[in-house]
Every structure is written in structure tokens, then in C-alpha cells.
Design an enzyme around this catalytic site. Structure first.
Site, mmCIF file in Angstrom:
data_model
loop_
_atom_site.group_PDB
_atom_site.id
_atom_site.type_symbol
_atom_site.label_atom_id
_atom_site.label_comp_id
_atom_site.label_asym_id
_atom_site.label_seq_id
_atom_site.Cartn_x
_atom_site.Cartn_y
_atom_site.Cartn_z
ATOM 1 N N ASP A 174 -4.558 -5.167 -8.275
ATOM 2 C CA ASP A 174 -3.634 -6.257 -8.000
ATOM 3 C C ASP A 174 -4.059 -7.577 -8.648
ATOM 4 O OD1 ASP A 174 -1.394 -7.354 -6.813
ATOM 5 O OD2 ASP A 174 -2.314 -7.654 -4.853
ATOM 6 N N TYR B 23 -0.888 -1.717 6.520
ATOM 7 C CA TYR B 23 0.157 -2.744 6.394
ATOM 8 C C TYR B 23 1.466 -2.271 7.020
ATOM 9 C CZ TYR B 23 -2.859 -4.994 2.837
ATOM 10 O OH TYR B 23 -3.889 -5.613 2.152
ATOM 11 N N GLU C 272 -8.386 -4.314 5.453
ATOM 12 C CA GLU C 272 -7.261 -5.129 4.969
ATOM 13 C C GLU C 272 -6.104 -4.983 5.938
ATOM 14 O OE1 GLU C 272 -5.801 -4.411 0.993
ATOM 15 O OE2 GLU C 272 -7.809 -4.492 0.106
HETATM 16 C C1 E9O Z 1 -5.586 -3.761 -2.391
HETATM 17 C C2 E9O Z 1 -5.497 -5.231 -2.629
HETATM 18 O O1 E9O Z 1 -6.208 -5.567 -3.781
HETATM 19 N N1 E9O Z 1 -4.739 -3.359 -1.285
HETATM 20 C C3 E9O Z 1 -3.348 -3.753 -1.421
HETATM 21 C C4 E9O Z 1 -3.286 -5.285 -1.494
HETATM 22 C C5 E9O Z 1 -1.877 -5.862 -1.530
HETATM 23 O O2 E9O Z 1 -1.680 -6.970 -1.048
HETATM 24 C C6 E9O Z 1 -4.039 -5.681 -2.757
HETATM 25 O O3 E9O Z 1 -3.977 -7.042 -3.012
HETATM 26 O O4 E9O Z 1 -0.967 -5.234 -2.032
HETATM 27 C C7 E9O Z 1 -2.517 -3.135 -0.327
HETATM 28 C C8 E9O Z 1 -2.106 -1.742 -0.683
HETATM 29 C C9 E9O Z 1 -1.067 -1.195 0.209
HETATM 30 C C10 E9O Z 1 -0.289 -0.092 -0.453
HETATM 31 C C11 E9O Z 1 0.663 0.504 0.514
HETATM 32 C C12 E9O Z 1 1.697 1.361 -0.099
HETATM 33 C C13 E9O Z 1 2.539 1.952 1.000
HETATM 34 C C14 E9O Z 1 3.780 2.587 0.529
HETATM 35 C C15 E9O Z 1 4.545 3.167 1.644
#
Ligand code: E9O
Length: 605
Positions: free
Chosen positions: A167, A476, A512
Site C-alpha cells: 500500500d 477490518y 491492524e
Molecule cells: C496492510 C496495510 O499496509 N493492510 C491493509 C492496509 C489498508 O489500509 C494497508 O495499508 O488497506 C489492509 C488489508 C485489508 C484487505 C482486506 C480485503 C478484504 C476483502 C473482502
């Protein structure tokens, strides 16, 4: 590799400042031997700094390929009898150093230091020509992995681009200080310190590695160790290349209550000190017992963030002002820890963590190992890492882990090694890959190992968690899934965590969780991207964590907004910061300050 230091036996000159600089758009630097003949029509560039945001030039910001840095420096005549080294704290991602046209070092890796002796190449008492070539391309055998490729622009010119899978923005250039330093011919190449305690007695075990070119003088050299407390009182002494010493009525290094002893090592020959080097060390113990992460025998609950080395203008360039501001903010918000997502941070940052009593999880640059086409939850089989990630990548992964541990092993703040972020996969070959990686790391150091998984791997399906001590989860729900529905996300979160613990029976760290939030956007009722939504999301997650004793910590993603590549879901970067990129608080920062101020480091549930 010891950090350069000015001591009674060592000299030090910083080469930070302004260098000549040229981006090699036409790929002519090697053909025209810029490393030997020097740069013509160059720009000026600060070191350390990423070059991307310094000029007002999109071509340079997005440049992929070789850039050249050049500087002239007089090397003192008095250094002639010494071993002279050049050392770069880090440059992203592949570097070569030439001194007077002689290639003295080639190094791959964007986040760790490299150095070389340069005696053979320099003219003492005269001006010397130093050129550092830095290439920012990634391959499937580098960490992070990626791939450079060519496109044609509107005028039919070939232009290089980079496929990256992580990212954060691929900031490039010389990111950490460049030093020239000397050591005596016979010198200490490395020092390892390990600490423990029994009752009120601290125990320091150490080992010194000598570099002694002159065989004849071997017996004559002895190692002497002295340890001083913060009042500069001598509290312990020892002799020999390897040994241990006891410190009576020890003051332990505690999270948010740092205490540092000064460990002074000397090489002595016939009452004469040949070499001297000192380390700030903290006496503390880290263990995992009954599903708890213990620091000095007390359960430790991680409160903090995943961070980045990232800021306006300087990009990933080391900046003392910004770093101290960050530590002050960590203190203000009552955080006790952070993860060096997604690469080893500058040594200068770890020194500050030692001093501020901030606990660090140190991570190798194994990020973005998942192919770019993100599958749905639970549909991972076979699609995960690109085919191109292979045994050579693993070798590189192990090498960088070794170098990170060798660099950072003496920091009391570092309590755990994170060997990968969102990289472990369900496909069968991941198992062998991570087994070998974890086994190799365990031979290097005895700190616990963390593996960070993302929410695509359903509980119990991870083939590699068994090789690790702590499971990191990047979750998330309510953002990347159940979008905008915090309630549904919360329900899913609780179930997920319970099932994951049931399956793995290991402590879980929320490595995270967070949401993109535009500072100043207010909505009541809350919607995604508003400050209210960020607060409600965090609150909901915390209600779940507080019910689950196996959750040993919470690291919000992210400490501050940070730059990324351009993308539909990235409006001027990733906005999951609790602070803005300029390090001012969003509403969530005030909420976290209240929460973290009210729960102790033990947070017994
Ligand atoms: C790594 C980080 O460097 N994790 C990511 C962060 C983000 O904000 C990134 O900045 O995107 C989160 C990954 C979540 C992926 C989920 C995909 C789910 C699909 C249903």
C-alpha cells in the site's frame, strides 16, 4: 553491524547534507560511466530524504530506475593509519557505492544499513569522489516483491513503471544518514548483549566479536567491559570476549518507564586502549507464558499503532524533529508500543524507543506478497502469492531477517520479531516456506515471533500460525467487508476472534484495524470516512477486545495518514491515521487518549 560512533578510538564524519543528483531517464549513466566521470547537469538533493517530492516534477515523483548521487569529500591525512568505512543507513532499494570510480559496495534491500572499507580506494589528505547509485525497482526475489516493466508514453518513448503490491508509496533514494567513520585496525566488529534478572540482581550476558587482521598480536588483546548506571556510577565490570556480569539492586527497563545502563566495551593491549564502543542497554525479560505476553514477569497489553516512516516533502527520509514529535504524540495518547510496519525503521528511531520506553515489534519488509487481485474472504486457495515468489525469495527473506536481528538485537525496546505482514497463505507451499523461515529466525535470537494474517484467511485455515508464538490479525469488518455497518462488523469480529483462538490456542494481537477518515469531515449519524465513524468503529472493536482475555493488544492502523500510490480508494494516500500526516489529532486521537489513559499496561480483563 555496529552503529557508527565517535569514541576515543573512532572518528566520524557525517555526509548528510546536499548532494549532486541526477535521475537517469535515458539509462545512460552506466554507458557514460557517471560513477567515474561524474555527473553533468545535475540537480541538488538533500540526504537523507526521498527524492520523489523534492522537485516539482511528476516524472521524478514517479521515476523508476537508477538515480545517481555524488559528493566530494576530503579525507583527513591523519586517517591513514586507520580502517576507513563508508556506511549508508538505508537506500531504497538497490545500491552501489563508488569511491574515486572504484566500486566498493553493492547492496540489495531498501531498509537496512550497508557499509564497506574504502582504504584501497581513497586518497588521504585529498578530495575524494563519492558516487552512490540507487535503483528503486523491485523483483519477485526482493522484499517487498514487485516487478518493473516498460510502457510507451504518448510520444512513443519507453518509460519504466513498477508493479508494487504493498500500500505505501514506493519512496526512493537515500533515506538514512551516510557516514564516513574509522576504526582502529584491530577493532570490535560486533557486540551482543542479552539481559535477564533474578530477584533484584540484573544479569548481562555479552559477546564481543573482534576483527583482528594482525595475527601476531592476538594474545595481547583483551576485552574489558564496564557498566554504568544513569548517574554514571560504575555498577559492574568483566573481562573476556564472552561473559556475564551481575548488577546489584537493578533498575529494570520497563514499558513507559525506561532505564538505560551504559555498557562500555574496550579492547585493551598492554594497558593501552585500542578500541572503545558503548551501547545503551536496558535490563528486561520477555516471555510468553499461559497465553500471556510477559515483560518483566507482568502481562503486557500492547496499546499503540502500526506506523510508517512517512511525511510531507521528505517522504521516508530520517527526520529527528518528526521522530521526536511522534514519540511525544505516543506519550500524549498513552500508547505503549508500535509495530515497524512494514520494514525495519531507522536505528535512530529504535534508540528513541529505548529512551522513551516504547515497546517495539520489529518487522522485516515482507509485505505485499499477496497477488494484487484480492479474492473474497475464504476463497484463497491457490490464488494467493504470485507464482513468482520462490525459494530465492525465501533466501532473501531469511537474509533480511538475519540482518534485521543482527542490527536490532541489543535494543531493549524490541520485544518481538514480525516475520511477515499478510503473507502467509493457504496453499501448501506456504507451510514449508514459513517453517524454514521461523526455524531460521529462532536460531538467530530468542525473542518471540509474530506472523501477521489478514482477514482473508478464515480461522483455523492458516497453515503457518503453528510456527509462531503470537498471531497478528489485520481485521477490518465494517470497513473492507460489511461496509459501513459497524454493528455487523462487530458481530463478525467477535466470532472470528473466538474461532481463531479456539483453533490456534495462541495469544492474538490485533495488528491492524481502522478506517479511512478525512480530517474535518463530520457526519451525525456517522458514515464512512467521517471522524465520527472512526471513533465508533474503534469503540465497537474495543468492546469486543475487552471481553476476550486472549487478545493481548491493540494496534490501530495507522498512527498517521500516509502516502500511497494513486488508486481509486486512495484519496491523497491512506487516511486511516489517528493523526493527520502533519501529526495533528483527529477526533479518534482524543478518544484513544482517554481509553489508553484509563487502562494499564497489564489490562487484566
Ligand atoms: C496492510 C496495510 O499496509 N493492510 C491493509 C492496509 C489498508 O489500509 C494497508 O495499508 O488497506 C489492509 C488489508 C485489508 C484487505 C482486506 C480485503 C478484504 C476483502 C473482502
Amino acid at each position: 553491524m555496529l552503529y557508527p560512533q565517535l569514541t576515543s578510538s573512532r572518528n566520524l564524519i557525517s555526509l548528510s547534507g546536499i548532494w549532486n543528483f541526477k535521475a537517469d531517464y535515458k539509462e545512460e549513466g552506466y554507458v557514460n560511466q557517471w560513477y567515474l566521470k561524474g555527473l553533468k547537469e545535475y540537480d541538488l538533493m538533500p540526504v537523507p530524504a526521498s527524492y520523489n517530492d523534492i522537485a516539482v516534477d511528476a516524472a521524478l515523483r514517479d521515476f523508476v530506475g537508477d538515480v545517481w548521487y555524488e559528493r566530494k569529500v576530503v579525507i583527513p591525512k591523519q586517517w591513514e593509519t586507520e580502517n576507513v568505512m563508508i556506511r549508508v543507513g538505508s537506500a531504497s532499494h538497490h545500491s552501489k557505492i563508488w569511491v574515486n570510480g572504484v566500486l566498493v559496495k553493492e547492496y540489495t534491500g531498501g531498509f537496512l544499513p550497508f557499509e564497506s572499507t574504502i582504504n584501497e580506494a581513497i586518497q588521504f589528505g585529498e578530495e575524494n569522489h563519492i558516487v552512490i547509485g540507487v535503483n528503486n525497482e523491485l523483483t519477485w526475489q526482493t522484499l517487498p516483491p514487485g516487478e518493473a516493466y516498460y510502457v510507451e508514453d504518448a510520444d512513443g518513448n519507453r518509460k519504466k513503471k513498477l508493479k508494487q503490491q504493498h500500500d505505501f508509496f514506493n519512496y526512493s533514494g537515500i533515506h538514512r544518514p551516510v557516514y564516513l567513520y574509522t576504526t582502529p585496525r584491530t577493532y570490535m566488529e560486533d557486540i551482543t548483549v542479552q539481559t535477564d534478572y533474578e530477584g533484584d540482581q540484573g544479569i548481562i550476558s555479552y559477546q564481543v566479536v573482534m576483527n583482528q587482521p594482525d595475527e601476531e598480536s592476538r594474545e595481547a588483546v583483551t576485552v574489558k567491559i564496564e557498566v554504568y548506571d544513569e548517574e554514571n556510577q560504575l555498577v559492574g565490570a568483566a573481562a573476556g570476549e564472552k561473559g556475564s556480569l551481575q548488577i546489584d539492586r537493578v533498575t529494570l527497563w520497563q514499558p513507559q518507564n525506561a532505564y538505560l545502563y551504559k555498557f562500555v566495551a574496550k579492547l585493551v593491549s598492554k594497558e593501552h586502549t585500542l578500541d572503545e564502543y558503548s551501547l545503551n542497554i536496558g535490563i528486561r525479560k520477555v516471555q510468553i507464558e499461559n497465553g500471556q505476553f510477559l515483560i518483566n514477569g507482568e502481562p503486557f497489553y500492547f496499546k499503540g499503532f502500526g506506523k510508517h516512516e512517512d511525511m510531507d516533502v521528505k517522504g521516508k527520509g530520517l527526520d529527528d524533529a518528526m521522530n521526536i514529535r511522534d514519540f511525544n504524540l505516543l506519550k500524549w495518547i498513552h500508547a505503549n508500543s508500535f509495530r515497524t510496519s512494514h520494514y525495519p525503521y531507522a536505528e535512530e528511531v529504535l534508540d528513541l524507543a529505548d529512551r522513551y520506553g516504547i515497546v517495539v515489534i520489529d518487522e522485516v519488509p515482507a509485505v505485499g506478497m499477496l497477488g494484487q487481485a484480492v479474492p473474497a474472504i475464504g476463497e484463497l486457495d491457490g490464488v494467493f502469492t504470485d507464482e513468482k515468489i520462490n525459494d530465492e525469495t525465501l533466501k532473501e527473506h531469511i537474509r533480511l531477517t538475519r540482518e534485521m536481528i543482527a542490527r536490532d538485537k541489543n535494543h531493549p525496546s524490541v520485544v518481538m520479531w514480525s516475520l511477515a505482514n499478510e503473507a502467509s497463505v493457504m496453499e501448501p507451499r506456504a507451510e514449508a516456506y514459513f517453517k524454514e523461515l521461523a526455524e531460521a529466525a529462532r536460531k538467530m535470537d530468542d525473542r518471540p515471533l509474530l506472523n501477521v494474517n489478514l482477514m482473508l484467511i478464515e480461522p483455523g485455515k492458516c497453515k503457518v500460525s503453528k510456527y509462531f508464538d503470537v498471531i497478528g490479525l489485520n481485521l477490518y469488518f465494517g470497513w473492507y467487508s460489511e461496509r459501513g455497518d459497524i454493528d455487523a462488523g462487530k458481530r463478525r469480529l467477535k466470532q472470528w476472534l473466538q474461532e481463531c483462538h479456539e483453533a490456534e490456542k495462541k495469544p492474538i494481537l490485533l495488528s491492524e484495524y481502522g478506517v479511512d477518515t478525512i480530517a474535518g469531515l463530520h457526519k451525525e449519524p456517522a458514515i464512512m470516512f467521517s471522524e465520527e465513524f472512526q471513533v465508533q468503529f474503534l469503540k465497537a472493536y474495543h468492546e469486543v477486545f475487552d471481553q476476550l482475555p486472549f487478545v493481548i493488544g491493540e494496534h490501530v492502523w495507522n498512527f498517521a495518514d500516509f502516502m500511497t500510490g494513486q488508486d481509486l480508494v486512495r484519496i491523497d494516500g491512506n487516511k486511516k491515521g489517528v493523526f493527520t500526516r502533519q501529526r495533528q489529532p483527529k477526533m479518534a486521537a482524543h478518544y484513544l487518549r482517554e481509553r489508553w489513559g484509563s487502562i494499564t499496561n497489564t489490562h487484566s480483563k
